[in-house]
Design a protein around this motif. Structure first.
Motif, PDB file in Angstrom:
ATOM      1  N   GLU A  90      31.028  -1.602  75.106  1.00  0.00           N
ATOM      2  CA  GLU A  90      30.301  -2.778  75.589  1.00  0.00           C
ATOM      3  C   GLU A  90      30.000  -2.674  77.096  1.00  0.00           C
ATOM      4  OE1 GLU A  90      33.481  -3.007  74.141  1.00  0.00           O
ATOM      5  OE2 GLU A  90      34.303  -2.548  76.095  1.00  0.00           O
ATOM      6  N   GLY A  91      29.011  -3.474  77.485  1.00  0.00           N
ATOM      7  CA  GLY A  91      28.745  -3.627  78.918  1.00  0.00           C
ATOM      8  C   GLY A  91      27.921  -2.528  79.559  1.00  0.00           C
ATOM      9  N   GLN A  92      27.232  -1.698  78.745  1.00  0.00           N
ATOM     10  CA  GLN A  92      26.309  -0.711  79.348  1.00  0.00           C
ATOM     11  C   GLN A  92      24.959  -1.402  79.474  1.00  0.00           C
ATOM     12  OE1 GLN A  92      27.831   1.828  80.444  1.00  0.00           O
ATOM     13  NE2 GLN A  92      29.626   1.141  79.304  1.00  0.00           N
ATOM     14  N   THR A  93      24.863  -2.318  80.380  1.00  0.00           N
ATOM     15  CA  THR A  93      23.680  -3.178  80.457  1.00  0.00           C
ATOM     16  C   THR A  93      22.875  -2.863  81.721  1.00  0.00           C
ATOM     17  OG1 THR A  93      25.051  -4.865  81.493  1.00  0.00           O
ATOM     18  CG2 THR A  93      24.748  -5.031  79.125  1.00  0.00           C
ATOM     19  N   ILE A  94      21.673  -3.420  81.768  1.00  0.00           N
ATOM     20  CA  ILE A  94      20.754  -3.083  82.867  1.00  0.00           C
ATOM     21  C   ILE A  94      20.448  -4.332  83.682  1.00  0.00           C
ATOM     22  CG2 ILE A  94      18.324  -2.488  83.331  1.00  0.00           C
ATOM     23  CD1 ILE A  94      18.408  -0.644  80.932  1.00  0.00           C
ATOM     24  N   PHE A 113      15.780 -10.628  89.333  1.00  0.00           N
ATOM     25  CA  PHE A 113      16.463  -9.597  88.539  1.00  0.00           C
ATOM     26  C   PHE A 113      16.830 -10.156  87.176  1.00  0.00           C
ATOM     27  CE2 PHE A 113      16.918  -8.485  92.905  1.00  0.00           C
ATOM     28  CZ  PHE A 113      16.867  -7.102  92.944  1.00  0.00           C
ATOM     29  N   LEU A 114      16.636  -9.335  86.142  1.00  0.00           N
ATOM     30  CA  LEU A 114      16.972  -9.744  84.776  1.00  0.00           C
ATOM     31  C   LEU A 114      18.153  -8.900  84.292  1.00  0.00           C
ATOM     32  CD1 LEU A 114      13.323  -9.889  83.320  1.00  0.00           C
ATOM     33  CD2 LEU A 114      14.623 -11.712  84.479  1.00  0.00           C
ATOM     34  N   GLN A 115      19.196  -9.597  83.860  1.00  0.00           N
ATOM     35  CA  GLN A 115      20.406  -8.914  83.384  1.00  0.00           C
ATOM     36  C   GLN A 115      20.364  -8.868  81.856  1.00  0.00           C
ATOM     37  OE1 GLN A 115      22.822  -7.254  84.776  1.00  0.00           O
ATOM     38  NE2 GLN A 115      24.352  -7.207  83.167  1.00  0.00           N
ATOM     39  N   TYR A 116      20.106  -7.684  81.300  1.00  0.00           N
ATOM     40  CA  TYR A 116      19.875  -7.546  79.857  1.00  0.00           C
ATOM     41  C   TYR A 116      21.175  -7.354  79.081  1.00  0.00           C
ATOM     42  CZ  TYR A 116      14.877  -7.194  80.593  1.00  0.00           C
ATOM     43  OH  TYR A 116      13.583  -7.460  80.909  1.00  0.00           O
ATOM     44  N   LYS A 230      33.555 -12.685  82.413  1.00  0.00           N
ATOM     45  CA  LYS A 230      33.466 -12.624  83.884  1.00  0.00           C
ATOM     46  C   LYS A 230      32.780 -11.335  84.335  1.00  0.00           C
ATOM     47  CE  LYS A 230      37.836 -12.762  85.092  1.00  0.00           C
ATOM     48  NZ  LYS A 230      39.167 -12.928  85.714  1.00  0.00           N
ATOM     49  N   THR A 231      32.963 -10.259  83.542  1.00  0.00           N
ATOM     50  CA  THR A 231      32.485  -8.953  84.015  1.00  0.00           C
ATOM     51  C   THR A 231      30.962  -8.869  84.080  1.00  0.00           C
ATOM     52  OG1 THR A 231      32.512  -7.937  81.796  1.00  0.00           O
ATOM     53  CG2 THR A 231      34.550  -7.822  83.079  1.00  0.00           C
ATOM     54  N   ILE A 232      30.261  -9.803  83.390  1.00  0.00           N
ATOM     55  CA  ILE A 232      28.790  -9.816  83.498  1.00  0.00           C
ATOM     56  C   ILE A 232      28.419 -10.030  84.974  1.00  0.00           C
ATOM     57  CG2 ILE A 232      26.651 -10.961  82.762  1.00  0.00           C
ATOM     58  CD1 ILE A 232      28.208 -11.905  80.224  1.00  0.00           C
ATOM     59  N   MET A 233      29.186 -10.876  85.637  1.00  0.00           N
ATOM     60  CA  MET A 233      28.909 -11.132  87.059  1.00  0.00           C
ATOM     61  C   MET A 233      29.252  -9.910  87.914  1.00  0.00           C
ATOM     62  SD  MET A 233      27.518 -14.046  87.187  1.00  0.00           S
ATOM     63  CE  MET A 233      26.804 -13.619  85.598  1.00  0.00           C
ATOM     64  N   TYR A 234      30.347  -9.219  87.577  1.00  0.00           N
ATOM     65  CA  TYR A 234      30.695  -8.020  88.355  1.00  0.00           C
ATOM     66  C   TYR A 234      29.568  -6.990  88.238  1.00  0.00           C
ATOM     67  CZ  TYR A 234      35.350 -10.122  87.567  1.00  0.00           C
ATOM     68  OH  TYR A 234      36.412 -10.979  87.454  1.00  0.00           O
ATOM     69  N   GLU A 238      27.304  -5.283  91.003  1.00  0.00           N
ATOM     70  CA  GLU A 238      27.201  -3.811  91.039  1.00  0.00           C
ATOM     71  C   GLU A 238      25.731  -3.378  91.076  1.00  0.00           C
ATOM     72  OE1 GLU A 238      28.339  -1.947  87.300  1.00  0.00           O
ATOM     73  OE2 GLU A 238      29.290  -0.322  88.399  1.00  0.00           O
ATOM     74  N   GLY A 239      24.905  -4.035  90.236  1.00  0.00           N
ATOM     75  CA  GLY A 239      23.482  -3.689  90.170  1.00  0.00           C
ATOM     76  C   GLY A 239      22.742  -3.989  91.461  1.00  0.00           C
ATOM     77  N   LEU A 240      23.294  -4.892  92.248  1.00  0.00           N
ATOM     78  CA  LEU A 240      22.673  -5.237  93.538  1.00  0.00           C
ATOM     79  C   LEU A 240      23.334  -4.467  94.688  1.00  0.00           C
ATOM     80  CD1 LEU A 240      22.307  -9.121  93.086  1.00  0.00           C
ATOM     81  CD2 LEU A 240      20.501  -7.400  92.956  1.00  0.00           C
ATOM     82  N   GLY A 241      23.938  -3.329  94.355  1.00  0.00           N
ATOM     83  CA  GLY A 241      24.570  -2.518  95.412  1.00  0.00           C
ATOM     84  C   GLY A 241      25.780  -3.221  96.001  1.00  0.00           C
ATOM     85  N   TRP A 242      26.521  -3.936  95.147  1.00  0.00           N
ATOM     86  CA  TRP A 242      27.760  -4.647  95.520  1.00  0.00           C
ATOM     87  C   TRP A 242      27.497  -5.817  96.446  1.00  0.00           C
ATOM     88  CZ3 TRP A 242      31.060  -3.378  91.942  1.00  0.00           C
ATOM     89  CH2 TRP A 242      30.976  -2.096  91.381  1.00  0.00           C
TER      90      TRP A 242
END
Ligand code: F0G
Length: 448
Positions: A90-94, A113-116, A230-234, A238-242
């Protein structure tokens, strides 16, 4: 250090505040019936100094716990030992920058930004929560699992249950579930019980069934499920360069996600891993808008945990008196008694949040835009873009702020809604198929 010293469960009611060991499967406080949180003794956990340190795990992704988009952040949800941790990838999202959708909502380029989350194994964000909750189920030795669902929870529970060797029963409202989701529950081998009623009826029944038969409950009442979410937010960070965005926009149904996101940001701030907590916008459908009505019209507040229960009781009594059943094309969020209401109020407090409701027409148009310019999503997910468009028009969100919308489910979850929108020209962006005789010249004439 034993993991038991690091984590515990705690009642969210400040007048109760009862604490329990993580070794127990509890879905409400046994003392006062309120919701429970997973809490941590952070000084007993080795937390990375900065969020970007988590990036190092990617180099060792042949370890399934490092590959998992949930367990890569395991120190921030440290309630069980590695041997119990469950993952199916799980969690290999874009996180996708999308300037075309930004134009539709009147935002500046480079800011939307769209979190898929539809890219998860069962096609929705639920897999984040199930990785965590099934790990807890294994930790407590559960053998049978159950949930009520508008569809995605049942698909995800069924998938993880068979992976973990647990029996699985899912409860769905009759005629209320999108076919993509129903097909998954059946295909993954769950026993599917269709109750003559809606999601709220199923939610009530499943709690009693779980208590009577000792089944492990996987709805978002389960505090460990929210730890995974919670990890969706992490991953957005991460996708925004932390870096954190200015806004998170999320659909609101049973209000597990919004609750989990608020908790995630509260903890990151507490741990000095972020400087600023983003604001949150929670979007209901107008046909299922309990949260919006309670917060915007009845002025319901978190109030340091002393929530005015009589406002909620009166509201629900009125729904019952009117025999109200929610209705929206976004069947995933067709819920009128959200179980995480109080935790969501807390998230609104933490994140200086706003709530609003959008119509089915707005949802369907937004969904078509996400399909045309992005990777597509199911109707409930598109409530985010419909809501963002409204918040931009009202000036609540500035064109230059950085916004992340959580697209919670895959477009193939609910093909009927999509086909009807396009074929029956239901909206501005309908793209119906063109009929042509079986003749080359006639076919060529029709190509635009
Ligand atoms: N989006 C999708 C695609 C969902 O499936 C759900 C909830 C939500 C949004 C709302 O999230 O409950 O955290 O506020 N689906 C649940 C289910 C209720 O049974 O699948 P929430």
């Amino acid at each position: 250090m034993s993991i038991n010293d690091a984590a515990y469960q705690k009642c969210i009611n400040p007048d109760c505040g009862a604490e329990f060991d993580c070794g127990q499967a509890l879905f409400k406080c046994p003392k006062c019936d309120e919701l429970l949180d997973a809490q941590y003794n952070w000084d007993k956990i080795e937390i990375p100094k900065k969020l970007s340190d988590f990036a190092k795990r990617w180099a060792n992704r042949n370890n399934p716990l490092n590959f998992s988009g949930v367990w890569r952040f395991r120190e921030l949800l440290s309630f069980c030992e590695d041997k119990h941790k469950v993952t199916i990838g799980e969690g290999q999202t874009i996180l996708q920058l999308n300037d075309a959708v930004a134009k539709y909502v009147d935002m500046e380029k480079g800011q939307l930004f769209l979190q898929y989350e539809g890219l998860n194994p069962s096609g929705s964000f639920k897999d984040n929560g199930m990785a965590a909750a099934f790990s807890h189920a294994k930790m407590v030795g559960a053998t049978s699992s159950a949930c009520a669902s508008t569809g995605n929870t049942s698909a995800s529970v069924a998938l993880y249950a068979h992976h973990c060797g647990l029996k699985c029963t899912v409860f769905i409202g009759s005629g209320r579930i999108a076919f993509g989701k129903l097909s998954q529950a059946m295909d993954y081998g769950a026993q599917t019980i269709q109750i003559r009623g809606d999601f709220d009826d199923c939610m009530r029944q499943v709690q009693d069934v779980c208590t009577k038969l000792g089944l492990y409950l996987l709805n978002s009442l389960n505090p460990f499920r929210l730890e995974g979410q919670k990890t969706i937010m992490y991953r957005i960070i991460e996708g925004l360069g932390w870096e954190v965005p200015d806004w998170i926009v999320v659909p609101g149904g049973n209000l597990g996600n919004s609750s989990a996101f608020g908790k995630a940001f509260y903890e990151l701030k507490q741990l000095n891993l972020i400087e600023q907590i983003p604001r949150i916008a929670i979007v209901n459908a107008t046909g299922a808008d309990t949260l919006t009505d309670l917060v915007n019209n009845k002025k319901l507040l978190w109030n340091d945990g002393k929530v005015n229960q009589s406002i909620i009781d009166d509201y629900y009594a009125d729904l019952t008196a009117r025999n109200f059943s929610p209705r929206t094309c976004a069947s995933a969020i067709e819920i009128s008694r959200p179980v995480n209401l109080k935790k969501c109020l807390r998230a609104i407090d933490i994140c200086n949040g706003v709530v609003l409701a959008v119509t089915d027409e707005e949802i369907l148009d937004a969904k078509a835009i996400i399909g045309k310019y992005g990777l597509g999503c199911e109707p409930a997910s598109a409530a985010t873009i419909a809501g963002l468009r409204y918040l931009r028009a009202e000036g609540v969100i500035d064109a230059g702020e950085r916004v992340a919308c959580v697209l919670t489910g895959h477009p193939l979850k609910d093909p009927n809604v999509t086909v009807n929108y396009h074929k029956e020209k239901q909206g501005e962006f309908s793209n119906p198929p063109v009929e042509a005789p079986n003749d080359l010249d006639e076919i060529i004439k029709r190509i635009r």
